[in-house]
Design an enzyme around this catalytic site. Structure first.
Site, PDB file in Angstrom:
ATOM      1  CB  VAL A  61      -1.105  -0.101   1.151  1.00  0.00           C
ATOM      2  CG1 VAL A  61      -1.956   1.172   1.221  1.00  0.00           C
ATOM      3  CG2 VAL A  61      -1.901  -1.583   1.105  1.00  0.00           C
TER       4      VAL A  61
ATOM      5  CE  LYS B 151      -7.028  -5.132   6.783  1.00  0.00           C
ATOM      6  NZ  LYS B 151      -6.954  -5.104   5.525  1.00  0.00           N
TER       7      LYS B 151
ATOM      8  CB  ILE C  64     -15.417   0.248  -2.352  1.00  0.00           C
ATOM      9  CG1 ILE C  64     -15.139  -0.829  -3.280  1.00  0.00           C
ATOM     10  CG2 ILE C  64     -16.783   0.779  -2.476  1.00  0.00           C
ATOM     11  CD1 ILE C  64     -15.856  -2.357  -2.923  1.00  0.00           C
TER      12      ILE C  64
ATOM     13  CD  GLU D  66     -13.715   5.062   2.141  1.00  0.00           C
ATOM     14  OE1 GLU D  66     -14.327   5.842   2.450  1.00  0.00           O
ATOM     15  OE2 GLU D  66     -13.865   3.882   2.417  1.00  0.00           O
TER      16      GLU D  66
ATOM     17  CG  ASP E  91      -9.167  -8.854   6.407  1.00  0.00           C
ATOM     18  OD1 ASP E  91      -8.374  -7.945   6.528  1.00  0.00           O
ATOM     19  OD2 ASP E  91      -9.861  -8.696   5.262  1.00  0.00           O
TER      20      ASP E  91
ATOM     21  CE  LYS F 296     -10.887  -5.650   4.957  1.00  0.00           C
ATOM     22  NZ  LYS F 296     -10.332  -6.684   3.855  1.00  0.00           N
TER      23      LYS F 296
ATOM     24  CD  GLU G 120      -4.630  -8.075   5.868  1.00  0.00           C
ATOM     25  OE1 GLU G 120      -3.905  -7.503   6.603  1.00  0.00           O
ATOM     26  OE2 GLU G 120      -5.185  -7.540   4.974  1.00  0.00           O
TER      27      GLU G 120
ATOM     28  CE  LYS H  11       8.702  -5.616  10.380  1.00  0.00           C
ATOM     29  NZ  LYS H  11       8.340  -7.237   9.910  1.00  0.00           N
TER      30      LYS H  11
HETATM   31  N1  LIG Z   1      -2.449  -4.995   0.670  1.00  0.00           N
HETATM   32  C1  LIG Z   1      -3.640  -4.527   0.381  1.00  0.00           C
HETATM   33  O1  LIG Z   1      -4.157  -4.989  -0.525  1.00  0.00           O
HETATM   34  C2  LIG Z   1      -4.217  -4.033   1.579  1.00  0.00           C
HETATM   35  C3  LIG Z   1      -3.700  -3.725   2.714  1.00  0.00           C
HETATM   36  N2  LIG Z   1      -4.341  -3.152   3.777  1.00  0.00           N
HETATM   37  C4  LIG Z   1      -3.829  -2.819   5.047  1.00  0.00           C
HETATM   38  O2  LIG Z   1      -2.836  -1.763   4.792  1.00  0.00           O
HETATM   39  C5  LIG Z   1      -1.605  -2.147   5.723  1.00  0.00           C
HETATM   40  C6  LIG Z   1      -0.458  -2.456   4.875  1.00  0.00           C
HETATM   41  O3  LIG Z   1      -0.471  -3.529   4.060  1.00  0.00           O
HETATM   42  P1  LIG Z   1       0.610  -3.811   3.170  1.00  0.00           P
HETATM   43  O4  LIG Z   1       1.099  -2.734   2.270  1.00  0.00           O
HETATM   44  O5  LIG Z   1      -0.182  -4.831   2.345  1.00  0.00           O
HETATM   45  O6  LIG Z   1       1.793  -4.431   3.977  1.00  0.00           O
HETATM   46  P2  LIG Z   1       3.164  -4.685   3.749  1.00  0.00           P
HETATM   47  O7  LIG Z   1       3.635  -5.966   4.538  1.00  0.00           O
HETATM   48  O8  LIG Z   1       3.423  -5.022   2.151  1.00  0.00           O
HETATM   49  O9  LIG Z   1       3.925  -3.697   4.045  1.00  0.00           O
HETATM   50  C7  LIG Z   1       4.539  -3.307   5.347  1.00  0.00           C
HETATM   51  C8  LIG Z   1       5.451  -2.223   5.360  1.00  0.00           C
HETATM   52  O10 LIG Z   1       5.356  -1.647   6.792  1.00  0.00           O
HETATM   53  C9  LIG Z   1       6.663  -1.952   7.208  1.00  0.00           C
HETATM   54  N3  LIG Z   1       6.932  -2.208   8.511  1.00  0.00           N
HETATM   55  C10 LIG Z   1       6.104  -3.102   9.175  1.00  0.00           C
HETATM   56  N4  LIG Z   1       6.227  -3.453  10.431  1.00  0.00           N
HETATM   57  C11 LIG Z   1       7.136  -2.402  10.821  1.00  0.00           C
HETATM   58  C12 LIG Z   1       7.771  -2.075  12.085  1.00  0.00           C
HETATM   59  N5  LIG Z   1       7.393  -2.794  13.272  1.00  0.00           N
HETATM   60  N6  LIG Z   1       8.602  -0.812  11.939  1.00  0.00           N
HETATM   61  C13 LIG Z   1       8.664  -0.301  10.814  1.00  0.00           C
HETATM   62  N7  LIG Z   1       8.389  -0.541   9.544  1.00  0.00           N
HETATM   63  C14 LIG Z   1       7.398  -1.533   9.740  1.00  0.00           C
HETATM   64  C15 LIG Z   1       7.490  -2.905   6.519  1.00  0.00           C
HETATM   65  O11 LIG Z   1       8.755  -2.602   6.003  1.00  0.00           O
HETATM   66  P3  LIG Z   1       9.808  -3.198   5.167  1.00  0.00           P
HETATM   67  O12 LIG Z   1       9.428  -2.918   3.771  1.00  0.00           O
HETATM   68  O13 LIG Z   1      11.274  -2.811   5.650  1.00  0.00           O
HETATM   69  O14 LIG Z   1       9.764  -4.775   5.456  1.00  0.00           O
HETATM   70  C16 LIG Z   1       6.638  -2.623   5.058  1.00  0.00           C
HETATM   71  O15 LIG Z   1       7.295  -1.579   4.505  1.00  0.00           O
HETATM   72  C17 LIG Z   1      -2.325  -3.224   6.500  1.00  0.00           C
HETATM   73  O16 LIG Z   1      -2.877  -2.567   7.797  1.00  0.00           O
HETATM   74  C18 LIG Z   1      -3.114  -3.995   5.563  1.00  0.00           C
HETATM   75  O17 LIG Z   1      -4.111  -4.848   6.516  1.00  0.00           O
HETATM   76  C19 LIG Z   1      -5.458  -2.645   3.386  1.00  0.00           C
HETATM   77  C20 LIG Z   1      -6.293  -2.669   2.462  1.00  0.00           C
HETATM   78  C21 LIG Z   1      -5.722  -3.418   1.188  1.00  0.00           C
HETATM   79  N1  LIG Z   2      -6.020  -9.056   2.895  1.00  0.00           N
HETATM   80  C1  LIG Z   2      -7.289  -8.016   2.619  1.00  0.00           C
HETATM   81  C2  LIG Z   2      -6.571  -6.999   2.131  1.00  0.00           C
HETATM   82  C3  LIG Z   2      -7.590  -5.593   2.195  1.00  0.00           C
HETATM   83  O1  LIG Z   2      -8.053  -5.262   3.285  1.00  0.00           O
HETATM   84  C4  LIG Z   2      -8.041  -8.563   1.536  1.00  0.00           C
HETATM   85  O2  LIG Z   2      -7.791  -9.646   0.939  1.00  0.00           O
HETATM   86  O3  LIG Z   2      -9.129  -7.961   1.397  1.00  0.00           O
HETATM   87 NA    NA Z   3     -13.087   1.793   1.323  1.00  0.00          NA
END
Ligand SMILES: NC(=O)C1=CN([C@@H]2O[C@H](COP(=O)(O)OP(=O)(O)OC[C@H]3O[C@@H](n4cnc5c(N)ncnc54)[C@H](OP(=O)(O)O)[C@@H]3O)[C@@H](O)[C@H]2O)C=CC1
Ligand SMILES: N[C@@H](CC=O)C(=O)O
Ligand code: NA
Length: 428
Positions: A14, A105, A136, A129, A201, A205, A190, A45
Site C-alpha cells: 500500500v 482495519k 471502494i 477509508e 479480516d 471490516k 495479510e 523495517k
Molecule cells: N495489501 C492490500 O491490498 C491492503 C492492505 N491493507 C492494510 O494496509 C496495511 C499495509 O498492508 P501492506 O502494504 O499489504 O503490508 P506490507 O507487509 O506489504 O508492508 C508493510 C510495511 O510496513 C513496514 N513495517 C512493518 N512493521 C514495521 C515496524 N514494526 N517498523 C517499521 N516498519 C514496519 C514494512 O517494512 P519493510 O518494507 O522494510 O519490510 C513494510 O514496508 C495493513 O494494515 C493492511 O491490512 C488494507 C487494504 C488493502
Molecule cells: N487481505 C485483505 C487486504 C485488504 O484489506 C483482503 O484480502 O481483502
Molecule cells: Na474503502
C-alpha cells in the site's frame, strides 16, 4: 496555501502505491486542495531492502520518532499493519497534533474508539477509508451518503483474498492452496493469511461497517465468524448446479433495533448482484429504509486501488486544514447496543446429507424438521454413481438458528443418516 507534508509508516504494497499516486497525480491534488502534497519521510523495517520504486535514501528511516516528532509533518499515514507498535505510533502522532490516515482495519476494529477520542481531544482528523474494501469509498458513503437514511442491512464481500480463492476454485477448479499462494504473491493477503481465510479480516471490516451504518458501538466480539478453510470443491460444485455461488459474506442486520453481525461462507443465488462479484473485487450491498437497495463495487485489495483511498483521505485532511475545520468530523455511535446472537437470527439454509437410500428415511428427516418448526423450501435427491449412499439436498425457508442447531443435534443419532456433509446460509 502551505504545502501538506506527510510521513509514511510503511512502504510495502500500500505504501508503494501511495508514493506512486502522490507523485503521479500531484498536479490534480494541488488543484483540488490548493496545497502541494509531499512525502517527507518513510518508516521501514529494513532500509537496505530492494524496493520497486526509487526513493531517496535520506527519506527512508528505521526510526519512527523521526516521523512522529518531525516538526513539519502535518499528517502521518500508517500503512505498516498490525496492532502494536502501530497503535502507539498513531496515538503519539495525534497527541502531537498530527492528523492520521490509516488502512489498518485490525486497529480500527479493536481500538477505533480510543483513536477517534484522541483525535477529537487534539483537534485532529483520522480517516480510514482504505481499511474496508480497499478501493471502494464505502466509509464515506455510509457516514455521509446515508446520513439521511436508516440502514437495516449491510452485506459485504469484503475480503479480496478469499473472494479470489473462491472464484478460482469455482471457475477453474483450482486448488485452495495454489490460489492462496497466488493471492499472497499479488499482495492481497495479510502478513498472516490465516486472518483472511478464517474470516477474521472480514469480521474486522464488518465491525467497522456495522458501527458506522447502525451508529452503534459494535465490537469484534459481537461478530460471529466462520472462514472458508473447510469449504470443499464438492460444495462449490453443488452450489453451482443449484444456481448459487459460494461467497464469504459479512452480514450486518438490524431488526426492531437489535442487530446481528456474522461472517460466514454463504450460498448466494446467482440472480443476486453479489453472486457475480469475482476475483479480488469486493462489493458492499446496503439496504436503507428510504433508499431501498444499493450496491458498491470495486477492487478490495492491491497496491493502487488501496492507495487511491489513502490519497483521497489525504485530500480530505488538506481541505479541512485549509478551511480551518480539522477535527470537526465527529462520529459518535449514539444508539444503544442491543445484540441478537447468531442463534437468534433467522435465515435460509442449504444442507447436504448422505443418507441410506431406503423407504422411510425421508419421512424421518422431515419429522425432525417439523418437530423443531423448520419449514422446507425444497428437497432434492442427487444421484452420485461414486457414492453408495443417497445424497440429499435440502433448502429450508427462513429458519431460526437455535432450531437449526437442534435439528443438527437430532441428525447425529437419527437412523438412516450417514453424515451431514455441509450446511450453508443461503441469500438472495
Ligand atoms: N495489501 C492490500 O491490498 C491492503 C492492505 N491493507 C492494510 O494496509 C496495511 C499495509 O498492508 P501492506 O502494504 O499489504 O503490508 P506490507 O507487509 O506489504 O508492508 C508493510 C510495511 O510496513 C513496514 N513495517 C512493518 N512493521 C514495521 C515496524 N514494526 N517498523 C517499521 N516498519 C514496519 C514494512 O517494512 P519493510 O518494507 O522494510 O519490510 C513494510 O514496508 C495493513 O494494515 C493492511 O491490512 C488494507 C487494504 C488493502
Ligand atoms: N487481505 C485483505 C487486504 C485488504 O484489506 C483482503 O484480502 O481483502
Ligand atoms: Na474503502
Amino acid at each position: 496555501m502551505k504545502p501538506i507534508k506527510a510521513g509514511l509508516l510503511g512502504l510495502g504494497t500500500v505504501g508503494t502505491g501511495v508514493v506512486r499516486i502522490v507523485e503521479g497525480h500531484q498536479e490534480d491534488l494541488v488543484m483540488q486542495t490548493g496545497s502541494s502534497l509531499t512525502i517527507e519521510k518513510i518508516l521501514v523495517k529494513n532500509r537496505s531492502k530492494e524496493r520497486s520504486i526509487t526513493v531517496g535514501p535520506d527519506k527512508l528511516t528505521e526510526d519512527p520518532w523521526e516521523i512522529i516528532n518531525h516538526e513539519e509533518i502535518d499528517v502521518v499515514v500508517e500503512v505498516m499493519g498490525g496492532i502494536e507498535p502501530a497503535r502507539t505510533y498513531i496515538l503519539e502522532a495525534l497527541s502531537r497534533g498530527k492528523h492520521v490516515v490509516t488502512a489498518n482495519k485490525d486497529l480500527m476494529a479493536l481500538h477505533g474508539q480510543e483513536i477517534l477520542a484522541k483525535a477529537a481531544e487534539n483537534g485532529c482528523d483520522v480517516f480510514y477509508e482504505a481499511s474496508v474494501a480497499g478501493g471502494i469509498p464505502i466509509i464515506r458513503t455510509l457516514v455521509e451518503g446515508f446520513a439521511s437514511d436508516r440502514i437495516t442491512k449491510i452485506m459485504g464481500i469484503v475480503n479480496g483474498t478469499t473472494n479470489y480463492i473462491l472464484t478460482k476454485m469455482s471457475q477453474e477448479g483450482a486448488s485452495y492452496e495454489d490460489v492462496l499462494k497466488e493471492a499472497q504473491e499479488l499482495g492481497y493477503a495479510e502478513a498472516d493469511p490465516t486472518s483472511d481465510v478464517e474470516g477474521l479480516d472480514a469480521a474486522r471490516k464488518m465491525t467497522i461497517l456495522a458501527t458506522l451504518g447502525f451508529n452503534v458501538n459494535v465490537s469484534l466480539d459481537d461478530v460471529s465468524v466462520k472462514g472458508i478453510s473447510s469449504i470443499s470443491k464438492e460444495d462449490i460444485l453443488y452450489a453451482k448446479k443449484l444456481g448459487y455461488e459460494v461467497k464469504l459474506l459479512g452480514i450486518a442486520e438490524r431488526k426492531d433495533d437489535s442487530i446481528s453481525v456474522t461472517v460466514q461462507p454463504t450460498m448466494v443465488n446467482r440472480s443476486h448482484p453479489l453472486a457475480s462479484v469475482n476475483g479480488v473485487f469486493n462489493a458492499v450491498y446496503v439496504y436503507g429504509e428510504a433508499v431501498g437497495e444499493t450496491m458498491f463495487y470495486g477492487p478490495g485489495a492491491g497496491e493502487l486501488p488501496t492507495a487511491t483511498s489513502i490519497v483521497a483521505d489525504l485530500v480530505a485532511v488538506a481541505k479541512n486544514r485549509n478551511l480551518g475545520v480539522s477535527g470537526r468530523r465527529v462520529f459518535t455511535p449514539y444508539k444503544e447496543k442491543k445484540l441478537r446472537t447468531a442463534e437468534q437470527v433467522d435465515y435460509k439454509n442449504f444442507m447436504l446429507l448422505h443418507v441410506e437410500d431406503e423407504p422411510g428415511v425421508l419421512a424421518k428427516i422431515a419429522k425432525v424438521f417439523a418437530q423443531h418448526e423448520v419449514s422446507l423450501e425444497s428437497v432434492l435427491q442427487q444421484p452420485n454413481p461414486n457414492n453408495p449412499k443417497a445424497e440429499l439436498i435440502i433448502i429450508t425457508h427462513d429458519a431460526n438458528q437455535a432450531s437449526m442447531t437442534k435439528v443438527l443435534e437430532d441428525f447425529q443419532t437419527l437412523d438412516g443418516i450417514d453424515r451431514v456433509q455441509s450446511v450453508y446460509r443461503v441469500e438472495g
